[in-house]
Structure formats: structure tokens, C-alpha cells
Motif scaffolding. Sequence first.
Motif, short mmCIF file in Angstrom:
data_model
loop_
_atom_site.label_atom_id
_atom_site.label_comp_id
_atom_site.label_asym_id
_atom_site.label_seq_id
_atom_site.Cartn_x
_atom_site.Cartn_y
_atom_site.Cartn_z
N MET A 1 -57.85 -33.36 -14.30
CA MET A 1 -56.64 -32.53 -14.30
C MET A 1 -56.75 -31.46 -13.23
N ASP B 1 -51.53 -28.10 -12.42
CA ASP B 1 -50.62 -29.12 -12.94
C ASP B 1 -49.50 -28.45 -13.73
N ASP B 2 -48.28 -28.97 -13.59
CA ASP B 2 -47.10 -28.46 -14.30
C ASP B 2 -46.58 -27.15 -13.74
N ILE B 3 -47.15 -26.65 -12.64
CA ILE B 3 -46.61 -25.47 -11.97
C ILE B 3 -45.78 -25.94 -10.78
N THR B 4 -44.56 -25.45 -10.69
CA THR B 4 -43.66 -25.82 -9.59
C THR B 4 -43.44 -24.61 -8.68
N ALA C 1 -50.31 -27.58 -7.76
CA ALA C 1 -48.90 -27.25 -7.95
C ALA C 1 -48.01 -28.25 -7.21
N GLU C 2 -46.83 -28.51 -7.77
CA GLU C 2 -45.81 -29.27 -7.04
C GLU C 2 -45.09 -28.28 -6.14
N GLU D 1 -35.73 -23.87 -12.11
CA GLU D 1 -36.82 -24.60 -12.76
C GLU D 1 -38.19 -24.21 -12.21
N ASP E 1 -41.62 -22.14 -11.24
CA ASP E 1 -42.53 -21.11 -11.74
C ASP E 1 -42.73 -20.02 -10.69
N GLU F 1 -48.93 -15.72 -18.22
CA GLU F 1 -49.54 -16.45 -19.35
C GLU F 1 -49.84 -15.50 -20.50
#
Length: 392
Positions: free
Chosen positions: A1, A5-8, A30-31, A87, A89, A185
Motif C-alpha cells: 500500500m 493511497d486515496d488522497i487526490t 497520491a492521485e 472531490e 483532498d 486527520e
Amino acid sequence: MLALDDITVVSLESGISAPLCTRMLGDFGAEVIKVERPDVGDVNRHWDSVVYGDSSAHVWVDRNKLSVELNLKSDAGLELFRELAAEADVVVQNYSPGVVERLGVGYDDVAAINEDVIYLNVSGYGRDGPYSDRKAYDMVMQGETGLILMNGSPDAPAKIPLSVCDINAATYGTISALLALFHRERTGEGQELDVTMFGGMLSWLGYFPQKYWHSDELPERIGMRHHLLTPYGPHETADDQYVNFAVLSEAHWELLCEAVLERPDLLADERFATNEKRVENRGALEPMIESRIADEPRDYWAERLAEAGIPWGDVNRLDDVLDHPQTEHLDLVKELETEDGPVPYIDNPIDSDSLEFAAAPMPDLGEHTDDVLDALGYSSEEREALRESGAI
């Protein structure tokens, strides 16, 4: 992982500072959606064409990203950006002063539709203050922050060849984004961040401000020598090479004089009794050291310095560094597989048994526009209509 991951990340970026920042976030997983001007793209795409037609700068800073072409001056293009930002982050921008506000994509605009967004502004001088309206590039900032006049030889100043001010801002930008994600967070709160090249470089001025504040001393240009320590730096050898060494303590000084140079008489000279005195009298000391090093070849001095335990190294060219045994040992040169062929790159230098890093090739201009809009729910017919209108 991957750690992010899951951070844009959505980025309005140009040049080096913000693109390098978002590339590092992309390295961490990150994407990253890079928003570019239709048919033009980031300026860094056009500086040369040495990598199968792509620029070396683009290859350096744009891996691990998706490229989307949006015309932010069109209503439809602006609406598409807002959908992406809603959408996201993290939103990153380093456009010229005032541009994101005029376009309606600044922090207030984005926070109105995404209240917990982290919005990072990377700029030369900041968004307010007497210099806030000035554009800033690496060379300009090297001059403004004192680097040029303290770098070089006594007879000529010099810029640092690396884009050090851009790299500084990119590094602080990455750190600030990670801190803000950690803060969110814990608290659930988004925020606006500002990172400036000017402030970042001042934070890297090290001990020089202290020398000025406490002894009214401005750094003179001293070429390959050190402002605070001597003997220090590259010295030319009898075979036209260099040996580079650092005397960091009185123990090093004694070893250098006795075991390396075979000049114990220097230890008895009151002018050289302490490092401060050696720096004060560098005009007398350094020519003696340089003359002695010039008597013997590189290998002679390398052996003696190593045996004495004094920090030393070679003065390498770029090709030597890329083929360096430690470069190979650390596995720092990797390859990206592209349609045109393999593209070598310098890997992220963080070494971890647990963390993984992304390694996707840099995108062609607009390569992912359709994919990203498809993910937003746009049909092929709607995408074609946007394309015909000039929004994408």
C-alpha cells in the motif's frame, strides 16, 4: 500500500516549484491531476526535447500524474475544475500573482464547495506584502535572497546551477501538505497554506545571518573554500585531479598536519591555533596547503586522508555521479517504461522496508482528460461537446 493511497491532489501548476511538489506527493501514492492549458500545457514541456521529444524538465517533475486539459477561462472548463476540486483532498497552485482569484479558483472559491480542502499556494514572495505582485523564477530569487553575491569566486559572482529555490519551495510545499493532511486527520479541518520561495531560501541561509547580526560580517565570495572552516574543500593534485577534504575539528587539524601533510610546524604557528584564527589568517594558510597538495597525485592523498580518518572525497563530473558505485548500491537510477522507450530517472531517495513509492511515466498533454471526465460521470457525447466548445 502506498502512503497516500486515496488522497487526490488537483494542481494548477507551472514551471518547477509546484510540479516538483506534486510529483513528490505522487511518488508517495497520491492521485495527482495536473490541470493544463489546452494545446499548450505547462511551460516546462517546451524547454528542450531531449527525451524522445519530451523535455528533460517535464520528465523530472511530472511522473506519477494525470494530465487534463481545461480552459479555465470558459464557463464549462471552470465548472469542470470545480467538480474536480470538490472531490480533492489537496489543491496546489503556483500561478502568477492574482491569477487564481481572477479565474475564480482561489481558496475561497474552492473552500465554498469543499470545506475541508487543503489549498496550497506556492509563490515567490507571498500573496500580500510589498513584493506580492512580482513574478518570481529561480534565477530572480537566487539574486533576491543573496545567493548570487555570496556564490562564485572573488572576481565574479555565480548562480547555483541547480534550481535550488524551486527545489526549496517544492520541498517545503510537500512538507506543508503532509502536515496539513495529518492535522486534518486529527481535527477534520482543512486549511489554506502559503509557501514562498523567498521565505524558504531565507530559512536555508544557515549561520550567515548570525555572523551578520553578531559580527556585522557579510559573506565574501571564496570559490571552493568554506566561509566558516579551513582547511576545507577541493584541492588540486599533481596529476590535475582534485581531492576534497573537510577539517571539522581540532583533532582533524592535528591529523592533517602530522599524518597527512607532514607539516607539524603548522601546529606550532599561533596564527593557526584555532579554527577562528585559521579563518582569520586563511590568506597565509590556504596557499601553503594548496602548494603541498599540488606536490603529489590524487591517489597519494586519498590513501593518507583515508588512513587518518579525515572526511574526504573526489570531485566528480555528472557522468561519474550517475555511474558512481554508491548510486548503484542504493539503486537510485530506475527506468520508466514508455511507448517511446525506457526513460531512466533518479528514484525517490527515501529508503524504507515498509513504504512503497509509485513509478508511472509522465503524461502526454491531455492524456487523461477523457478518463478523468468519465470518472466524473461525463458520457462520450458530453465530452465531445466540451471538446468542440473549447472547454477541454
